[in-house]
Design an enzyme around this catalytic site. Structure first.
Site, mmCIF file in Angstrom:
data_model
loop_
_atom_site.group_PDB
_atom_site.id
_atom_site.type_symbol
_atom_site.label_atom_id
_atom_site.label_comp_id
_atom_site.label_asym_id
_atom_site.label_seq_id
_atom_site.Cartn_x
_atom_site.Cartn_y
_atom_site.Cartn_z
ATOM 1 N N GLY A 174 0.819 -1.207 0.000
ATOM 2 C CA GLY A 174 0.000 0.000 0.000
ATOM 3 C C GLY A 174 0.852 1.254 0.000
ATOM 4 O O GLY A 174 0.487 2.274 -0.595
ATOM 5 N N ASP A 175 1.995 1.176 0.661
ATOM 6 C CA ASP A 175 2.960 2.273 0.650
ATOM 7 C C ASP A 175 3.891 2.190 -0.557
ATOM 8 O O ASP A 175 4.093 3.175 -1.272
ATOM 9 C CB ASP A 175 3.807 2.236 1.923
ATOM 10 C CG ASP A 175 3.039 2.669 3.157
ATOM 11 O OD1 ASP A 175 2.410 3.740 3.112
ATOM 12 O OD2 ASP A 175 3.068 1.949 4.160
ATOM 13 N N LEU A 176 4.487 1.022 -0.762
ATOM 14 C CA LEU A 176 5.581 0.899 -1.726
ATOM 15 C C LEU A 176 5.128 1.046 -3.170
ATOM 16 O O LEU A 176 5.777 1.736 -3.969
ATOM 17 C CB LEU A 176 6.291 -0.439 -1.527
ATOM 18 C CG LEU A 176 6.953 -0.623 -0.157
ATOM 19 C CD1 LEU A 176 7.495 -2.038 -0.011
ATOM 20 C CD2 LEU A 176 8.057 0.392 0.056
ATOM 21 N N ALA A 179 4.312 4.563 -3.793
ATOM 22 C CA ALA A 179 5.543 5.346 -3.904
ATOM 23 C C ALA A 179 6.145 5.254 -5.296
ATOM 24 O O ALA A 179 6.590 6.257 -5.864
ATOM 25 C CB ALA A 179 6.551 4.859 -2.863
#
Length: 396
Positions: A174-176, A179
């Protein structure tokens, strides 16, 4: 020389998504200035730490995604620090932040204000649910982390065993993934500015990114009206494409193409299966019985022997742990393990290298992560701020 050597990025992000985005840019040569709030990024104190450290400057979490950056501690709530920040903005190409929508506006440092100081500026945000400038929704006041994005975006619903609960994917996708997409958006905006001279706002939402990551579920639901769900390590439309237990561990086999299926059957000494199930449709229709046949074969063989039988003919691999990865010559040949200094310790820390390889401008970690406020004097000097008479201090 890096591909982005002439790109100056002001990085106001913290935790994982934003720092990973700007880490990718730093690995490619961008001058990334980490503008930190009083006390610094929340993850500076997160473990693990190296075993011989006399002092814990920061742990592996912070080191990994902030390597090669410079640090400046500013309190945008003070006039002096805000003016210093605006001086930095005037020389910057990109500003990146991952606060809740409206946070920068509270300091009178929102996109519209910063554009007054730098009309060519590319301003980028990573938020759980996006920024109202690119599409307003009812969720934009809600906080979000990786777990929230995975749950909402469908990742958890299709991850795990069929008889088990929805399961979070191990890495923080969800972050990576968000990003990575945001970095792509920034570079596209840089290219657009080179052609037109026009800066713009780049907005990437974690929820949106998870829907994009789960693109298969979108067209599946569109075609048959059924919500895809968990299938363990198998694939809904390909077979065999699964993990199997070997005598000494687990392996994965991806033999869904007709040629690979024939080669697998040959290695199993089961030409009858190749003849009886020659096409993808027949294999998918009989996947449970065929999986049992393959599993009976794999459990009787150690993984090395099994993979030797399939090597070069059938896509297959062992399921590795991190120790296996550290021992894999491929990883060392590809420079995917990087050693960086750890302040306060004799031992270096190993972090993941750059997966992007380029023949002329090879990306790589540009050294260790910064100490908090480590580059204050040089950065303020570069921005033309008088550090003697106009000291920029942070209020804790």
């Amino acid at each position: 020389m890096g591909a982005l050597d002439d790109l100056r990025v002001l990085d106001l992000t913290q935790v994982l998504a934003g720092p990973y985005c700007t880490m990718l840019l730093a690995d490619m040569g961008a001058d990334v200035v980490k503008v930190e709030r009083p006390g610094g990024d929340l993850i500076r104190s997160n473990p693990p730490f190296v075993s011989d450290g006399d002092e814990e400057a920061y742990g592996g979490y912070f080191q990994s995604v902030n390597r090669g950056k410079r640090s400046l501690e500013l309190n945008l709530g003070t006039d002096e620090d805000r003016e210093a920040f605006l001086s930095l903005v005037e020389r910057a190409d990109v500003v990146v932040e991952n606060f809740k929508a409206g946070t920068m506006e509270k300091f009178d440092c929102g996109y519209e204000t910063l554009r007054e100081h730098n009309p060519d500026l590319i301003y980028s945000s990573i938020r759980g649910f996006g920024d109202p400038r690119t599409g307003e929704t009812h969720r934009q006041g809600q906080p979000s982390f990786d777990l929230i994005a995975q749950a909402l975006g469908g990742v958890m619903e299709i991850t795990g065993q069929s008889d088990g609960p929805p399961t979070k994917v191990g890495p923080g996708v969800g972050d990576l993934f968000t990003a990575v997409l945001n970095a792509v958006g920034i570079l596209a905006a840089v290219h657009h500015r080179e052609r037109t001279g026009e800066g713009q706002y780049v907005d990437t939402a974690m929820y949106d990114s998870m829907v994009s990551l789960c693109e298969r579920t979108v067209y599946q639901y569109s075609c048959d009206g059924e919500s895809p769900t968990r299938q363990g390590n198998s694939h809904p439309t390909l077979f065999p494409y699964d993990s199997f237990e070997a005598a000494d561990g687990h392996v994965v086999i991806a033999a869904f193409a007709d040629g690979h299926w024939e080669a697998l059957c040959e290695a199993m000494e089961r030409p009858d299966l190749a003849a009886e199930y020659p096409d993808a449709g027949s294999r998918i229709a009989n996947r449970e019985s065929l999986r049992a046949e393959i599993a009976e074969w794999t459990t009787a063989i150690d993984s090395e022997t099994l993979l030797d039988l399939l090597e070069g003919r059938v896509p297959a691999a062992p399921v590795q742990n991190t120790a296996d990865i550290f021992d894999d010559p491929h990883i060392h040949d590809r420079e995917m393990l990087a050693e960086v200094d750890q302040p306060g310790a004799d031992d270096q820390m190993t972090i993941a290298g750059s997966p992007i390889k380029m023949t002329e401008t090879m990306p790589s970690p540009g050294g260790r992560a910064p100490l908090l406020d480590e580059h204050k004097t040089e950065l303020l000097d570069e921005a033309g701020v008088d550090t003697g008479t106009n000291r920029v201090e942070s209020d804790d």
